[in-house]
Design a protein around this motif. Structure first.
Motif, PDB file in Angstrom:
ATOM      1  N   SER A  48       8.227  10.104   8.872  1.00  0.00           N
ATOM      2  CA  SER A  48       7.483  10.066   7.609  1.00  0.00           C
ATOM      3  C   SER A  48       8.361   9.655   6.438  1.00  0.00           C
ATOM      4  N   TYR A  49       9.688   9.742   6.614  1.00  0.00           N
ATOM      5  CA  TYR A  49      10.602   9.390   5.531  1.00  0.00           C
ATOM      6  C   TYR A  49      10.557   7.893   5.228  1.00  0.00           C
ATOM      7  N   ARG A  50      10.135   7.092   6.208  1.00  0.00           N
ATOM      8  CA  ARG A  50      10.138   5.639   6.046  1.00  0.00           C
ATOM      9  C   ARG A  50       8.912   5.115   5.304  1.00  0.00           C
ATOM     10  N   VAL A  51       7.892   5.946   5.161  1.00  0.00           N
ATOM     11  CA  VAL A  51       6.600   5.466   4.654  1.00  0.00           C
ATOM     12  C   VAL A  51       6.727   4.866   3.259  1.00  0.00           C
ATOM     13  N   LEU A  52       7.429   5.555   2.353  1.00  0.00           N
ATOM     14  CA  LEU A  52       7.497   5.117   0.963  1.00  0.00           C
ATOM     15  C   LEU A  52       8.098   3.724   0.822  1.00  0.00           C
ATOM     16  N   GLY A  53       9.129   3.434   1.591  1.00  0.00           N
ATOM     17  CA  GLY A  53       9.835   2.172   1.412  1.00  0.00           C
ATOM     18  C   GLY A  53       9.408   1.047   2.334  1.00  0.00           C
ATOM     19  N   ARG A  54       8.727   1.383   3.458  1.00  0.00           N
ATOM     20  CA  ARG A  54       8.460   0.357   4.472  1.00  0.00           C
ATOM     21  C   ARG A  54       6.983   0.096   4.751  1.00  0.00           C
ATOM     22  N   SER A  55       6.109   0.985   4.293  1.00  0.00           N
ATOM     23  CA  SER A  55       4.692   0.867   4.659  1.00  0.00           C
ATOM     24  C   SER A  55       3.923  -0.012   3.675  1.00  0.00           C
ATOM     25  N   TYR A  56       2.687  -0.292   4.062  1.00  0.00           N
ATOM     26  CA  TYR A  56       1.796  -1.145   3.272  1.00  0.00           C
ATOM     27  C   TYR A  56       0.491  -0.403   2.988  1.00  0.00           C
ATOM     28  N   ILE A  57      -0.137  -0.768   1.898  1.00  0.00           N
ATOM     29  CA  ILE A  57      -1.528  -0.401   1.649  1.00  0.00           C
ATOM     30  C   ILE A  57      -2.304  -1.711   1.670  1.00  0.00           C
ATOM     31  N   GLY A  58      -3.054  -1.934   2.746  1.00  0.00           N
ATOM     32  CA  GLY A  58      -3.627  -3.255   2.971  1.00  0.00           C
ATOM     33  C   GLY A  58      -2.495  -4.209   3.307  1.00  0.00           C
ATOM     34  N   PHE A  59      -2.376  -5.286   2.529  1.00  0.00           N
ATOM     35  CA  PHE A  59      -1.293  -6.242   2.744  1.00  0.00           C
ATOM     36  C   PHE A  59      -0.180  -6.095   1.703  1.00  0.00           C
ATOM     37  N   ILE A  60      -0.321  -5.087   0.829  1.00  0.00           N
ATOM     38  CA  ILE A  60       0.644  -4.917  -0.260  1.00  0.00           C
ATOM     39  C   ILE A  60       1.665  -3.843   0.107  1.00  0.00           C
ATOM     40  N   PRO A  61       2.955  -4.159   0.073  1.00  0.00           N
ATOM     41  CA  PRO A  61       3.975  -3.134   0.324  1.00  0.00           C
ATOM     42  C   PRO A  61       3.903  -2.026  -0.730  1.00  0.00           C
ATOM     43  N   ILE A  62       4.093  -0.789  -0.306  1.00  0.00           N
ATOM     44  CA  ILE A  62       4.018   0.339  -1.235  1.00  0.00           C
ATOM     45  C   ILE A  62       5.006   0.200  -2.399  1.00  0.00           C
ATOM     46  N   PRO A  63       6.273  -0.235  -2.176  1.00  0.00           N
ATOM     47  CA  PRO A  63       7.177  -0.410  -3.328  1.00  0.00           C
ATOM     48  C   PRO A  63       6.646  -1.388  -4.367  1.00  0.00           C
ATOM     49  N   VAL A  64       5.966  -2.450  -3.915  1.00  0.00           N
ATOM     50  CA  VAL A  64       5.400  -3.423  -4.849  1.00  0.00           C
ATOM     51  C   VAL A  64       4.257  -2.797  -5.634  1.00  0.00           C
ATOM     52  N   LEU A  65       3.436  -2.006  -4.954  1.00  0.00           N
ATOM     53  CA  LEU A  65       2.333  -1.319  -5.620  1.00  0.00           C
ATOM     54  C   LEU A  65       2.866  -0.369  -6.698  1.00  0.00           C
ATOM     55  N   ILE A  66       3.932   0.369  -6.367  1.00  0.00           N
ATOM     56  CA  ILE A  66       4.548   1.278  -7.347  1.00  0.00           C
ATOM     57  C   ILE A  66       5.099   0.486  -8.523  1.00  0.00           C
ATOM     58  N   LEU A  67       5.738  -0.648  -8.241  1.00  0.00           N
ATOM     59  CA  LEU A  67       6.276  -1.511  -9.295  1.00  0.00           C
ATOM     60  C   LEU A  67       5.187  -1.951 -10.261  1.00  0.00           C
ATOM     61  N   VAL A  68       4.069  -2.393  -9.738  1.00  0.00           N
ATOM     62  CA  VAL A  68       2.969  -2.886 -10.576  1.00  0.00           C
ATOM     63  C   VAL A  68       2.356  -1.751 -11.398  1.00  0.00           C
ATOM     64  N   ILE A  69       2.178  -0.584 -10.775  1.00  0.00           N
ATOM     65  CA  ILE A  69       1.603   0.560 -11.492  1.00  0.00           C
ATOM     66  C   ILE A  69       2.507   0.979 -12.652  1.00  0.00           C
ATOM     67  N   ILE A  70       3.813   1.062 -12.384  1.00  0.00           N
ATOM     68  CA  ILE A  70       4.759   1.439 -13.439  1.00  0.00           C
ATOM     69  C   ILE A  70       4.759   0.395 -14.550  1.00  0.00           C
ATOM     70  N   PHE A  71       4.693  -0.881 -14.187  1.00  0.00           N
ATOM     71  CA  PHE A  71       4.647  -1.939 -15.199  1.00  0.00           C
ATOM     72  C   PHE A  71       3.442  -1.762 -16.122  1.00  0.00           C
ATOM     73  N   ILE A  72       2.281  -1.505 -15.539  1.00  0.00           N
ATOM     74  CA  ILE A  72       1.067  -1.345 -16.345  1.00  0.00           C
ATOM     75  C   ILE A  72       1.186  -0.140 -17.284  1.00  0.00           C
ATOM     76  N   ILE A  73       1.675   0.980 -16.744  1.00  0.00           N
ATOM     77  CA  ILE A  73       1.823   2.193 -17.559  1.00  0.00           C
ATOM     78  C   ILE A  73       2.808   1.958 -18.698  1.00  0.00           C
ATOM     79  N   PHE A  74       3.957   1.377 -18.381  1.00  0.00           N
ATOM     80  CA  PHE A  74       4.982   1.154 -19.400  1.00  0.00           C
ATOM     81  C   PHE A  74       4.549   0.104 -20.419  1.00  0.00           C
ATOM     82  N   PHE A  75       3.786  -0.887 -19.968  1.00  0.00           N
ATOM     83  CA  PHE A  75       3.269  -1.901 -20.896  1.00  0.00           C
ATOM     84  C   PHE A  75       2.375  -1.251 -21.940  1.00  0.00           C
TER      85      PHE A  75
END
Length: 235
Positions: free
Chosen positions: A108-135
């Motif tokens: 389960s430790y690998r999920v955050l860095g290696r898994s996907y939601i649909g076709f989007i990697p979780i790290p990329v999803l986190i990046l986009v969410i943080i960008f929107i919040i910080f913007f």
């Protein structure tokens, strides 16, 4: 996008510090510390993985708080403070793991860095969410206006009633928080805790911020342009 997600997340936090007229050179060390804390808790103390990651992220925030307090209360220039904490925090990471690599993590430790939601990697999803919040924070809220005001003219900000010490501390905490999240993601991608990771990351982060048009003396910069700077680093 996944490859530059950690640089991007840290760069968004660094953007607040630089716009406010400061600098944080300890980002890479905070990333390493957060990762080894999360990995050590999950491996040796059987702490649930989400709580282990949360502990690592909290450690990054505490380091940012320390940087902010030393800058505002002790009146040490931020470049000197963070140059010192760069070494101290990295040393603490090595002490925690005894100079060794923490490996053999639960699946389960690998999920955050290696898994996907649909076709989007979780790290990329986190990046986009943080960008929107910080913007939104930087462009739509009073806190963002105060950050720009502080970097443009600190004396004028004080006269206008802005609590400059509070703003300075908060931007360093934000930077530490982002480094903590980046550390959790990196540790998950590597499936291990390594005190030697992210060495020199602060240079990539600062390069992305400057390429994004943020003034190194503060007061000017846009988060969207920093995102472009991050992509340039990746390419």
């Amino acid at each position: 996008m996944r490859q530059v997600s950690i640089i991007g997340i840290c760069a968004f936090g660094e953007t607040f510090v630089v716009i406010a007229g400061g600098i944080d050179l300890s980002v890479g060390s905070m990333v390493a510390l957060s990762g080894v804390i999360a990995a050590s808790l999950a491996k040796f103390m059987n702490v649930p993985v989400p709580i282990a990651f949360l502990a690592g992220i909290t450690a990054g925030s505490i380091c940012g708080l320390l940087n902010g307090i030393l800058t505002t209360k002790v009146k040490i220039p931020p470049i000197i403070v963070t140059l010192g904490t760069l070494t101290i925090i990295r040393g603490l990471a090595f002490i925690i793991v005894g100079g060794h690599t923490v490996f053999g993590m639960p699946l389960s430790y690998r999920v955050l860095g290696r898994s996907y939601i649909g076709f989007i990697p979780i790290p990329v999803l986190i990046l986009v969410i943080i960008f929107i919040i910080f913007f939104v924070i930087l462009n739509k809220l009073s806190f963002g206006r105060y950050v720009y005001a502080l970097g443009s003219n600190e004396e004028a900000a004080v006269i206008s009633g802005v609590n400059v010490n509070k703003i300075k501390i908060l931007v360093f905490v934000l930077c530490g928080l982002m480094a903590g999240i980046g550390g959790a993601i990196l540790s998950s991608r590597l499936d291990s805790g390594q005190a030697a990771t992210a060495q020199g990351l602060e240079l990539d982060v600062l390069t992305a911020v400057v390429l994004g048009g943020v003034s190194i003396v503060g007061g000017k910069g846009r988060l969207g342009s920093v995102f472009v700077g991050v992509l340039i680093i990746g390419i």
